[in-house]
Design an enzyme around this catalytic site. Structure first.
Site, PDB file in Angstrom:
ATOM      1  N   GLY A  58      -0.628  62.922 -17.312  1.00  0.00           N
ATOM      2  CA  GLY A  58       0.730  63.485 -17.324  1.00  0.00           C
ATOM      3  C   GLY A  58       0.895  64.776 -16.538  1.00  0.00           C
ATOM      4  O   GLY A  58       1.821  65.548 -16.808  1.00  0.00           O
ATOM      5  N   CYS A 104     -17.498  57.850 -23.452  1.00  0.00           N
ATOM      6  CA  CYS A 104     -17.300  56.530 -22.839  1.00  0.00           C
ATOM      7  C   CYS A 104     -17.452  56.601 -21.315  1.00  0.00           C
ATOM      8  O   CYS A 104     -17.847  55.620 -20.678  1.00  0.00           O
ATOM      9  CB  CYS A 104     -15.930  55.969 -23.224  1.00  0.00           C
ATOM     10  SG  CYS A 104     -15.762  55.676 -25.004  1.00  0.00           S
ATOM     11  N   ASP A 139       1.979  69.126  -5.766  1.00  0.00           N
ATOM     12  CA  ASP A 139       1.410  68.002  -6.523  1.00  0.00           C
ATOM     13  C   ASP A 139       0.191  67.433  -5.785  1.00  0.00           C
ATOM     14  O   ASP A 139       0.069  67.602  -4.571  1.00  0.00           O
ATOM     15  CB  ASP A 139       2.470  66.908  -6.709  1.00  0.00           C
ATOM     16  CG  ASP A 139       2.097  65.950  -7.832  1.00  0.00           C
ATOM     17  OD1 ASP A 139       1.321  66.348  -8.717  1.00  0.00           O
ATOM     18  OD2 ASP A 139       2.596  64.807  -7.825  1.00  0.00           O
ATOM     19  N   GLU A 140      -0.695  66.779  -6.514  1.00  0.00           N
ATOM     20  CA  GLU A 140      -1.902  66.170  -5.925  1.00  0.00           C
ATOM     21  C   GLU A 140      -2.684  67.187  -5.096  1.00  0.00           C
ATOM     22  O   GLU A 140      -3.190  66.875  -4.000  1.00  0.00           O
ATOM     23  CB  GLU A 140      -1.526  64.960  -5.047  1.00  0.00           C
ATOM     24  CG  GLU A 140      -0.773  63.859  -5.772  1.00  0.00           C
ATOM     25  CD  GLU A 140      -1.655  62.956  -6.624  1.00  0.00           C
ATOM     26  OE1 GLU A 140      -2.846  63.296  -6.826  1.00  0.00           O
ATOM     27  OE2 GLU A 140      -1.151  61.930  -7.109  1.00  0.00           O
ATOM     28  N   GLY A 145      -6.131  68.001 -15.079  1.00  0.00           N
ATOM     29  CA  GLY A 145      -6.724  67.063 -16.034  1.00  0.00           C
ATOM     30  C   GLY A 145      -7.073  65.780 -15.306  1.00  0.00           C
ATOM     31  O   GLY A 145      -7.039  65.715 -14.076  1.00  0.00           O
TER      32      GLY A 145
HETATM   33 ZN    ZN Z   1     -13.834  57.035 -25.421  1.00  0.00          ZN
END
Ligand code: ZN
Length: 193
Positions: free
Chosen positions: A22, A181, A89-90, A17
């Site tokens: 998270g 956005c 991770d990463e 994500g």
């Molecule tokens: Zn937005």
């Protein structure tokens, strides 16, 4: 879906994500549960990520677990004797060799949990995550909250100008944004820069 009892067969799980969604928290949660179940776990991260601490994986909420930092994915094979579960991770900061390493580990009967960004600051797929998602048994997408409108966010919007795919250790240069956005911000930046 993510039962801790030792799997008979290896498997690949992906947690992916945007930034601030998270991913690391979820990775640490799964590993901690497996440890409670008495399984042997090892956690890896790329050596380029030296934020906060050299030998620990630390999430944004300061949740922490010891890890081994490696430069090349092949080095992961050095510390897997007797290990049931391998967390990475990463993962987006590893090169594409990680895909084959993950596949081989799963074929050896290991449970692999890979966490990493799905998209870069341009909203483009972030290699090698797409390939790992394709060969995984389970893929979990985590969402952040859009700092502009408060809806679910899926994109990492960069507020500072840079040509790097991701600027390391510079979370304050990014915002989690929803698609709308994010697109709005990108077209504003195109006019500014
Ligand atoms: Zn937005």
């Amino acid at each position: 879906m993510f039962l801790e009892p030792k799997a008979d067969n290896g498997r690949i799980e992906v947690i992916t994500g945007s930034m601030f969604s998270g991913k690391t928290e979820e990775l640490l949660r799964r590993i901690k549960r497996a440890k409670i179940a008495g399984q042997k776990c090892v956690l890896y991260k790329p050596i380029v990520d030296n934020r906060y601490h050299k030998t620990a994986v630390v999430s944004h909420d300061k949740n922490t677990l010891e890890s081994i930092a490696v430069k090349n994915p092949e080095e992961i094979f050095n510390w897997i004797d007797g290990i049931d579960i391998i967390g990475i991770d990463e993962a987006q900061f590893f090169n594409v060799a990680l895909v084959e390493v993950v596949r081989r580990l799963a074929n050896m009967g290991k449970r692999i949990i890979v966490a990493g960004l799905d998209m870069d600051y341009m909203g483009k797929p972030f290699a090698p995550m797409p390939e790992i998602m394709a060969i995984a048994e389970y893929v979990s997408k985590t969402n952040a909250i859009c700092v502009v409108c408060g809806k679910l966010a899926s994109h990492s919007f960069r507020t500072a100008k840079s040509d790097k795919q991701v600027s390391l250790g510079a979370e304050n240069a990014y915002e989690a944004r929803c698609r709308k956005c994010f697109n709005k911000g990108m077209s504003n930046q195109a006019n500014l820069f």
